[in-house]
Scaffold this motif. Structure first.
Motif, short mmCIF file in Angstrom:
data_model
loop_
_atom_site.label_atom_id
_atom_site.label_comp_id
_atom_site.label_asym_id
_atom_site.label_seq_id
_atom_site.Cartn_x
_atom_site.Cartn_y
_atom_site.Cartn_z
N PHE A 222 0.82 -1.21 0.00
CA PHE A 222 0.00 0.00 0.00
C PHE A 222 0.86 1.27 0.00
O PHE A 222 0.44 2.30 -0.53
N VAL A 223 2.05 1.21 0.58
CA VAL A 223 2.97 2.35 0.47
C VAL A 223 3.34 2.56 -1.00
O VAL A 223 3.37 3.70 -1.50
N GLY A 224 3.61 1.46 -1.71
CA GLY A 224 3.88 1.57 -3.14
C GLY A 224 2.69 2.11 -3.91
O GLY A 224 2.85 2.93 -4.83
N MET A 225 1.48 1.67 -3.54
CA MET A 225 0.27 2.18 -4.19
C MET A 225 0.14 3.69 -4.01
O MET A 225 -0.25 4.40 -4.94
N ALA A 226 0.48 4.16 -2.83
CA ALA A 226 0.39 5.61 -2.58
C ALA A 226 1.31 6.37 -3.52
O ALA A 226 0.91 7.38 -4.13
N LEU A 227 2.54 5.91 -3.64
CA LEU A 227 3.50 6.61 -4.49
C LEU A 227 3.09 6.54 -5.96
O LEU A 227 3.18 7.53 -6.70
N GLY A 228 2.63 5.36 -6.40
CA GLY A 228 2.21 5.21 -7.78
C GLY A 228 1.02 6.09 -8.14
O GLY A 228 0.95 6.65 -9.24
N SER A 229 0.08 6.24 -7.21
CA SER A 229 -1.11 7.05 -7.50
C SER A 229 -0.78 8.54 -7.59
O SER A 229 -1.41 9.27 -8.36
N ILE A 230 0.23 8.99 -6.84
CA ILE A 230 0.62 10.40 -6.92
C ILE A 230 1.13 10.75 -8.31
O ILE A 230 0.84 11.83 -8.85
N THR A 231 1.90 9.84 -8.91
CA THR A 231 2.47 10.14 -10.23
C THR A 231 1.38 10.34 -11.28
O THR A 231 1.57 11.10 -12.23
N VAL A 232 0.24 9.67 -11.12
CA VAL A 232 -0.87 9.83 -12.07
C VAL A 232 -1.72 11.05 -11.71
O VAL A 232 -2.08 11.85 -12.57
#
Length: 419
Positions: A222-232
């Protein structure tokens, strides 16, 4: 503040291992942008470029823990260098074959991703033997997390320089040659040649039979999901506030925040249990993501992005400590590789999820995703607190004033048994 880092860097072989690992990982850090630029130069579509980059990412996520297990079984030189050479050869095949035959392109890119050597996990397995002391190893983990942010900032710049000076094909070739040289520098070093994994119990699950490691991987998905969603989510915001330049500043601000946070975190020794500390850091990470929903002007948003990135590197550094504690004996490289894979998969999931959310709800709802993902990560850590705090796999529990001035009881490193 820098004394702890200088102490680590003065240790014999430390600079060589850190620099070699970073150079060796350049092909992995730059592959997505290098593939996209090459495909476009070949006349391919954005859909093909995105698909090839995705295949590389998926193959890399699969290959890291598999190769990590092989490193634990057979040592670093016998796995890391052949993998680096084969990965670079596959990418060179892609560079020379081009995109004329789609099947060949997909196979070459997939092989390059699958065979990327687990240098990141390998370096963390080497630190305890090189530095001799839990306090210095903790500092090295923080320095490692900061160095990653530098690599992911400098790497794309190297790609663009190679493309502008030579060509996208040359960028693929040059970066992969550098990757092989970096891997070679690491595996011929005395610590890498002497390193042996601790005796391991044969088990098909390998590192994944650790409940503490599974809890950690669940949280970092979920930490990775947070970072990935910011880029979009940053894309539509940038479109309304200045275009590509603003987007670039936002991404750079996240990296700057992580650099600052990681540097400060690693500059001191932290008392108490790392599991409890990680919960505090993840809570702070989630809280710092929430102000992004305010979406002020470009300057204010860049400042908020810096704040949003501050706790990322400390979270990663603290997670490294817990991975080392909870990895079953003889699986430390594989365990670190699983953390890398999980974070990468989480970022990909976050990117994919944020797309439709932004399309239907706009940037505001896109920026709500990082905070929500951070909260879920915190819930996972809270729900598995007892598992993460418990000594793992027969580790010796001892009070160490070196890394705990309050003499809190903390498990010693599982990798401390390595040569």
């Amino acid at each position: 503040m820098g004394s702890g880092y200088l102490e680590v860097l003065r240790a014999r072989h430390a600079v060589r291992l850190l620099a070699g690992t970073l150079v060796g990982r350049l092909p992995n850090a730059t592959a997505p942008i290098a593939i996209v630029l090459f495909v476009r130069a070949e006349g391919g579509s954005y859909s093909l470029a995105g698909a090839l980059a995705a295949v590389y990412g998926v193959a890399n996520a699969v290959g890291q823990p598999v190769l990590g297990r092989l490193v634990d079984l057979y040592g670093q030189p016998r796995v890391q260098l052949p993998a680096a050479v084969l990965s670079a050869s596959a990418m060179a095949g892609f560079a020379f074959a081009g995109t004329g035959t789609a099947v060949v392109a997909y196979l070459a890119v997939g092989a390059a991703g699958l065979l990327t050597p687990p240098l990141e996990g390998g370096l963390r397995a080497l630190w305890p033997g090189v530095l001799r002391g839990e306090g210095r190893v903790h500092t090295a983990y923080a320095m490692d997390a900061v160095a990653q942010e530098v690599m992911f900032t400098v790497g794309p710049l190297l790609v663009t320089v190679c493309v502008s000076v030579w060509s996208p094909q040359a960028a693929l070739l040059v970066l992969n040659v550098l990757g092989v040289l970096g891997a070679l520098s690491v595996v011929v070093s005395p610590p890498s040649r002497a390193w042996r994994s601790a005796p391991r119990e044969a088990h098909w699950l390998g590192a994944l039979r650790s409940g503490g490691l599974l809890a950690l991987l669940g949280a970092f998905l979920f930490v990775g999901m947070a970072l990935g969603s910011i880029t979009v989510a940053s894309v539509p915001y940038a479109d309304e506030h200045g275009g590509d330049a603003v987007y670039g500043w936002l991404m750079a601000a996240l990296g700057l925040g992580a650099l600052v946070g990681g540097a400060v975190y690693g500059a001191r020794q932290w008392a108490g249990e790392p599991a409890r500390r990680l919960r505090v850091l993840v809570a702070a990470l989630a809280v710092c993501y929430l102000p992004l929903m305010l979406m002020p002007g470009a300057v204010g948003m860049v400042l908020l992005a810096v704040v949003a990135g501050v706790f990322l590197a400390p979270c990663i550094a603290c997670a490294f400590v817990l991975v080392d504690v909870h990895a079953p004996r003889g699986t430390v490289t594989e365990a670190f590789s699983w953390l890398v894979t999980t974070f990468t998969v989480g970022a990909s999931v976050g990117t994919g999820l944020a797309g439709p959310v932004v399309e239907h709800g706009g940037a505001l709802w896109g920026f709500a995703l990082p905070g929500a993902a951070g909260c879920v990560s915190l819930l996972v850590l809270a729900g598995t607190g007892r598992v993460l705090a418990a000594p793992a796999w027969g580790a010796v529990v001892a009070a160490s004033s070196e890394n705990d001035p309050n003499r809190a009881v903390e498990p010693r490193f599982s990798s401390g048994h390595q040569a």
